[in-house]
Design an enzyme around this catalytic site. Structure first.
Site, PDB file in Angstrom:
ATOM      1  N   GLU A   3      10.124   1.675   2.132  1.00  0.00           N
ATOM      2  CA  GLU A   3       8.810   1.664   2.777  1.00  0.00           C
ATOM      3  C   GLU A   3       8.636   0.481   3.723  1.00  0.00           C
ATOM      4  O   GLU A   3       7.891   0.566   4.675  1.00  0.00           O
ATOM      5  CB  GLU A   3       7.704   1.658   1.720  1.00  0.00           C
ATOM      6  CG  GLU A   3       7.694   2.899   0.838  1.00  0.00           C
ATOM      7  CD  GLU A   3       7.470   4.188   1.628  1.00  0.00           C
ATOM      8  OE1 GLU A   3       6.658   4.172   2.582  1.00  0.00           O
ATOM      9  OE2 GLU A   3       8.127   5.198   1.303  1.00  0.00           O
TER      10      GLU A   3
ATOM     11  N   GLU B 198       6.467   2.458  11.718  1.00  0.00           N
ATOM     12  CA  GLU B 198       5.037   2.682  11.980  1.00  0.00           C
ATOM     13  C   GLU B 198       4.503   1.546  12.865  1.00  0.00           C
ATOM     14  O   GLU B 198       3.814   1.779  13.853  1.00  0.00           O
ATOM     15  CB  GLU B 198       4.274   2.722  10.651  1.00  0.00           C
ATOM     16  CG  GLU B 198       2.774   2.936  10.811  1.00  0.00           C
ATOM     17  CD  GLU B 198       2.001   2.782   9.504  1.00  0.00           C
ATOM     18  OE1 GLU B 198       2.614   2.816   8.427  1.00  0.00           O
ATOM     19  OE2 GLU B 198       0.765   2.627   9.580  1.00  0.00           O
TER      20      GLU B 198
ATOM     21  N   GLU C  81       0.846  -1.207   0.000  1.00  0.00           N
ATOM     22  CA  GLU C  81       0.000   0.000   0.000  1.00  0.00           C
ATOM     23  C   GLU C  81       0.875   1.248   0.000  1.00  0.00           C
ATOM     24  O   GLU C  81       0.644   2.195  -0.747  1.00  0.00           O
ATOM     25  CB  GLU C  81      -0.920  -0.011   1.229  1.00  0.00           C
ATOM     26  CG  GLU C  81      -1.729   1.264   1.408  1.00  0.00           C
ATOM     27  CD  GLU C  81      -1.721   1.777   2.851  1.00  0.00           C
ATOM     28  OE1 GLU C  81      -2.092   1.017   3.755  1.00  0.00           O
ATOM     29  OE2 GLU C  81      -1.323   2.931   3.056  1.00  0.00           O
TER      30      GLU C  81
HETATM   31 ZN   LIG Z   1       1.134   2.727   6.979  1.00  0.00          ZN
END
Ligand SMILES: [Zn+2]
Length: 1065
Positions: free
Chosen positions: A166, A188, A79
């Site tokens: 990422e 995250e 994503e």
């Molecule tokens: Zn995220």
């Protein structure tokens, strides 16, 4: 064009005035739901309340079914990664570029446990942008083009550096250093895995679904993320990001053929024969017959080392439920846990077994619904009592059912919410999309369950016929299990819950060594990896680290940047006729014809909100005539500036006591039900603001307005009932409930602890503001870090010396609830406002205190001792940091130029994004600039760094003063800032915003000046901002929420004023 598609079905959803058509793209197999809203579709009928479609916010979204097989977080990393450049838009981050200069109102992506959603919304307010409609359509189509290209042809599947950035990668700059993991999602998720509440939620889901895809974490477990390989990642995209496995959605007033044409350009490159959408079908978790238990640990401080969490969790179905059953289940959820007076919620809080209710009740957005409820802050020896209490309470509901008044209140609340369809600033079309996808993704009709009138009517009829609908549901779903056929809905709901054997009791045990052990296991894992590496492997990691850093630091090539179809400088007349809907990479002249919006095309005028200020019996009544579908939004405020500062931190407790202890002749349960039956809801909130000086000058921060508001809504005919409830609550609330006060304080403390760990940036920001302004100070003492200690001491007082605390609460009420302090704010259709006038007058006359003269207001400014400005660190149990630093950019007496909003926004989407997030690996990096107070702060979110991030902040001034900003980027920044100023709001939001402006003295002339200055922003303004920041660098101070280890490390070598004062939270 339409021949490229097969029309599968059509529908008219009267409830939302939406005409829908479901197509299948013949070649690729993609399904497309097109929702058209036009004025002719407006709902009509004799409902008490019906939603009026007045919505110019267009929405597009594409959803892929992406069930994960492990907890490497592959759907989540994908994503993030598809947004990092694509075939037609080969820049590092096309979306960040788009955000800079689009009028989009929503641009985001979500990873669910079984699907990934990419929605975008763009505003097209006809009355406002009338002249440039065509450009806004173009903006919308530009966004769609970039999205489709991103998801179908991402750079991430060919360039492994995207997954490294990422997802995760090894970082090593020289061979003698230890190896480390870096990556945005990695950090995250470390933040998520530091939050006990999140860990609990994950444990419940994984426990309930041992056999299907919901048993793994689609977000990624930090300990599993480094198992993800590039090959698997690439393959995951190939398997699941095929159009045949997608659900595509359009909503708005733009022409349908154009939507389909735009899509066809992308979809026709794919063949459905190449895909296997059945492979992503979500498998049902079979229901078990015998309850079981599950234990996990979570990070805790020494102080909290005896506070366990316990919840009971049910899986509710393993076959689809009917719309009526789903609606009944939602109402049952409200009956059990919807508010503090709901049966199960009340039983748990009243028990005193824990500090705060956890679990959240019903969750029904996945294939199978679940119900989860429990307590945190439970003593180890009381853990089994919690389970017994939950099961006994449900058994009682199954046997005795629910009172009629309770059912009436929950039913009315549900009906009001469905009909009002108030999504606030969240695009309505997106809300509809999420509802559609929740069925569509499981191969069911996307629209049939959006019709709520029929199931609502059926359910009401069942209740009217005396069927024990909810009682049975509890019995069946929560108490017994397995025999769900032929049982009447509500009584059966309770029954079902009670009979259900697929039930797991989850206990979370506090572990003071959790953080240290997690870090240690990561460190030793990395050590082992390094030890197993050859010299050549190590050299390769060093080279890869360098290569990634160089790529991150490099600017996109100008020709790549030029592919971004952002609204930019263009010739209005020429472009109006050309509205290409895709950029053709082979034809440079096509690029030049990208529809363009220039600053000159933006409306120069502010959006005005209607406001009238009257006086009724000496009380100020502010009204806003705004279309509201027959609903009155009423805000009744009392001035609180007369409350002594020492009592100010008690206002939070006071305002909850108003609504949660009963009032007049009604006890707490009766009051809550009365509110639910008569209104669309009533809640209490405070409003504080610093008064502005004339001409936009920053006034002395000492001049603050403060109100406590009861905000309620009701259909017009119920206005007298709504106001009577408000009167009863403010004048007759039963403040004398010691037990309730203790419960509320315990819960406040628990929420505060969780919130500081999960959203440390907000607390860092509040702390910084509390050093400079009275308003910031008020926020800090009532809800910031320093309120942790206050809540503890008030709790002690509630337990040890209740009469003294009660006297203080009563004194607050006596001093603020007088007619002289009253302020009324009403928003609604003109007829609704007219009809409300007599009730308002009666209400005002029923409030005591008329003619007592002006209440003497205490002088907060003189009483306040602002928090000293120094570097502070707040140590919590976490694996990531929240780094804040800031101070006064403008002094009182100065005028803040509107252009500074543009610069501040530019920093968020540029310098801070690039350095703190992309290169630093933090989940977020941003800044806050408050043009009313002149305060500025830098903030980071879930940041693996601390000192390094502070260096980035310090370098920002030099970056701005030496910046050479191209004209088109300047223009994009201005357009983006205007988009922010014009973001859509619901009627009640508009009315309350307008009131706040009125109270702090922000006139439409001020707003117009700011807008004019935003539109006139020049490169000189960026330099001027840089000069201000340079001056601020020496006086700005930090506020960091982070781990003790990180704060101690940052303090090494720092001395005197430079060092952090570290406090344990
Ligand atoms: Zn995220």
């Amino acid at each position: 064009m339409q021949s490229a598609y097969e029309l599968l079905s059509e529908d008219f959803i009267k409830e939302y005035g939406a005409r829908t058509a479901l197509y299948r793209h013949r070649k690729s197999g993609a399904e497309v739901l097109s929702v058209q809203i036009d004025d002719d579709n407006k709902n009509s009928g004799a409902e008490v309340l019906s939603v009026q479609i007045d919505d110019d916010n267009k929405v597009f979204g594409v959803t892929f079914r992406t069930p994960p097989e492990d907890s490497t977080g592959v759907p989540h990393i994908l994503e993030h990664s598809v947004l990092c450049g694509s075939r037609k838009f080969p820049v590092k981050e096309p979306f960040v570029d788009l955000l800079k200069g689009s009028l989009q109102t929503f641009l985001n992506a979500f990873t669910y446990p079984d699907r990934t959603c990419y929605p975008v919304a763009s505003q097209n307010t006809k009355d406002f942008y009338n002249l440039i409609n065509v450009y806004l359509d173009a903006d919308f189509y530009n966004l769609i083009n970039v999205y489709l290209d991103a998801v179908l042809f991402p750079r991430a599947v060919s360039d492994p550096m995207v997954m490294q950035q990422e997802g995760w990668h090894y970082e090593l700059e020289n061979a003698s250093e230890p190896l480390s993991y870096k990556g945005v999602v990695f950090n995250e998720m470390k933040g998520v895995y530091s939050s006990p509440d999140s860990l609990h939620g994950r444990a419940c889901q994984q426990a309930l679904f041992p056999d299907n895809t919901y048993g793994v974490d689609s977000g990624g477990d930090p300990s599993a993320i480094p198992d993800l390989t590039f090959d698997y990642f690439k393959n995951f995209h190939r398997r699941f990001y095929h159009p045949a496995n997608s659900r595509i959605y359009f909503y708005g007033d733009d022409p349908v053929p154009k939507r389909l044409e735009l899509l066809d350009e992308y979809l026709s490159e794919f063949d459905r024969a190449d895909a296997d959408p059945a492979a992503s079908t979500i498998q049902w978790q079979k229901m078990r017959q015998e309850p079981w238990s599950y234990t996990e640990t979570f990070p805790a401080s020494e102080e909290a080392s005896k506070q366990h969490m316990l919840s009971v969790n049910w899986l509710l179905n393993d076959t689809p439920m009917s719309p009526k059953e789903k609606l009944a289940l939602n109402i049952l959820d409200d009956l059990l846990v919807g508010n503090s007076a709901a049966t199960l919620q009340k039983a748990l809080t009243d028990s005193g077994l824990g500090s705060s209710v956890i679990g959240g009740g019903l969750s029904d957005e996945l294939l199978q619904a679940t119900f989860s409820i429990g307590l945190k802050g439970v003593a180890p020896e009381k853990v089994s009592d919690v389970e017994t209490l939950i099961l006994d309470t449900l058994k009682k509901c199954a046997e005795e059912g629910f009172e009629d008044t309770a059912i009436a209140a929950s039913l009315n609340s549900a009906e009001f919410e469905l009909r009002e369809f108030n999504t606030g600033s969240f695009p309505r079309g997106l809300s509809l999309m999420l509802g559609a996808v929740a069925n569509w993704v499981y191969d069911r009709s996307p629209t049939s369950e959006l019709h709520f009138e029929a199931p609502l009517a059926e359910l009401k009829a069942d209740i009217a016929n005396g069927e024990p609908v909810f009682q049975n549901l509890v019995k069946k779903l929560l108490v017994e299990n397995g025999h769900r056929q032929g049982v009447p809905v509500f009584q059966n709901l309770v029954k079902k819950l009670h009979e259900n054997g697929h039930r797991v009791t989850v206990e979370m045990k506090p572990d003071t060594k959790y953080e240290a052990e997690t870090e240690e296991s990561e460190r030793s894992r990395l050590e082992k990896v390094k030890a197993s590496m050859t010299q050549q492997d190590i050299d390769e990691v060093i080279a890869a680290t360098e290569k990634l850093k160089a790529a991150q630091a490099a600017e996109d090539a100008p020709e790549a940047k030029a592919t971004i179809p952002a609204l930019s400088i263009g010739d209005l007349d020429r472009n109006i006729k050309k509205i290409p809907i895709a950029v053709d990479e082979d034809a440079p002249e096509a690029k030049a014809s990208i529809p363009a919006l220039s600053i000159g095309d933006l409306d120069r005028n502010i959006k005005k909100i209607p406001i009238a200020v009257d006086e009724v019996s000496g009380v100020k009544v502010v009204t806003h005539a705004i279309p509201s579908s027959g609903i009155l939004y009423a805000d009744v405020g009392v001035d609180i500036t007369g409350v002594p500062l020492s009592e100010y931190p008690l206002l939070g407790l006071f305002s909850r006591m108003l609504l949660e202890t009963g009032a007049g002749s009604m006890d707490r349960v009766e009051l809550t039900r009365h509110i639910g039956t008569q209104t669309g809801g009533v809640y209490c909130t405070s409003l504080t603001g610093t008064k502005m000086g004339g001409g936009g000058v920053i006034a002395s921060s000492d001049d603050v307005v403060g109100y406590l508001f009861l905000r309620g809504k009701a259909v017009s005919a119920k206005t007298p009932e709504l106001l009577d409830i408000v009167r009863t609550v403010v004048t007759e609330a039963r403040l004398d409930s010691q037990q309730r006060a203790i419960e509320i304080l315990k819960e406040t403390k628990a929420r505060l602890d969780a919130s500081i760990v999960g959203s440390g940036h907000s607390y860092a920001s509040m702390r910084i503001e509390s050093r400079y302004t009275l308003e910031g100070y008020l926020n800090e003492i009532s809800g910031g870090i320093s309120s942790v200690e206050t809540v503890k001491s008030v709790l002690k007082m509630a337990e040890d010396d209740w009469p003294a605390l009660l006297a203080r609460l009563e004194k607050i009420r006596a001093s603020i609830v007088t007619r002289n302090n009253l302020l009324i704010n009403l928003t609604g259709d003109q007829e609704v406002l007219d009809a409300a006038a007599p009730a308002i007058s009666n209400f005002i006359n029923s409030i005591p205190g008329a003619g007592e003269g002006v209440v003497s207001h205490s002088n907060w400014a003189a009483e306040a001792n602002l928090i000293p400005a120094r570097n502070e660190g707040f140590a919590v149990q976490t694996q990531v940091n929240y780094v804040g630093k800031g101070g006064r950019l403008f002094q009182p007496g100065e005028v803040v130029p509107g252009s500074f909003q543009v610069v501040s926004r530019y920093l968020r989407t540029g310098y801070l994004w690039d350095n703190v997030r992309v290169m630093g690996g933090a989940y977020g990096g941003f800044c806050n600039f408050n043009p009313m107070t002149g305060l500025f702060s830098f903030l980071s979110y879930r940041d693996p760094n601390l000192a390094k991030t502070l260096d980035i902040y310090d370098g920002c001034a030099d970056y701005l003063t030496s910046l050479h900003l191209p004209a088109d980027e300047l223009q994009m920044s201005v357009i983006g800032a205007v988009g922010d100023m014009d973001s859509p709001q619901s009627a009640d939001q508009k009315g309350f915003m307008s009131l706040k402006r009125h109270l702090i003295g922000m006139s439409d002339e001020d707003r117009q000046r700011i807008r004019d200055e935003v539109l006139a922003t020049s490169t000189d303004d960026f330099k001027a901002f840089g000069d201000r920041l340079k001056a601020l660098n020496s006086s700005a101070r930090s506020a960091v929420v982070g781990s003790k280890a990180a704060l101690e490390a940052a303090n090494q070598g720092r001395e005197g004023d430079d060092a952090f004062h570290v406090h344990d939270i």
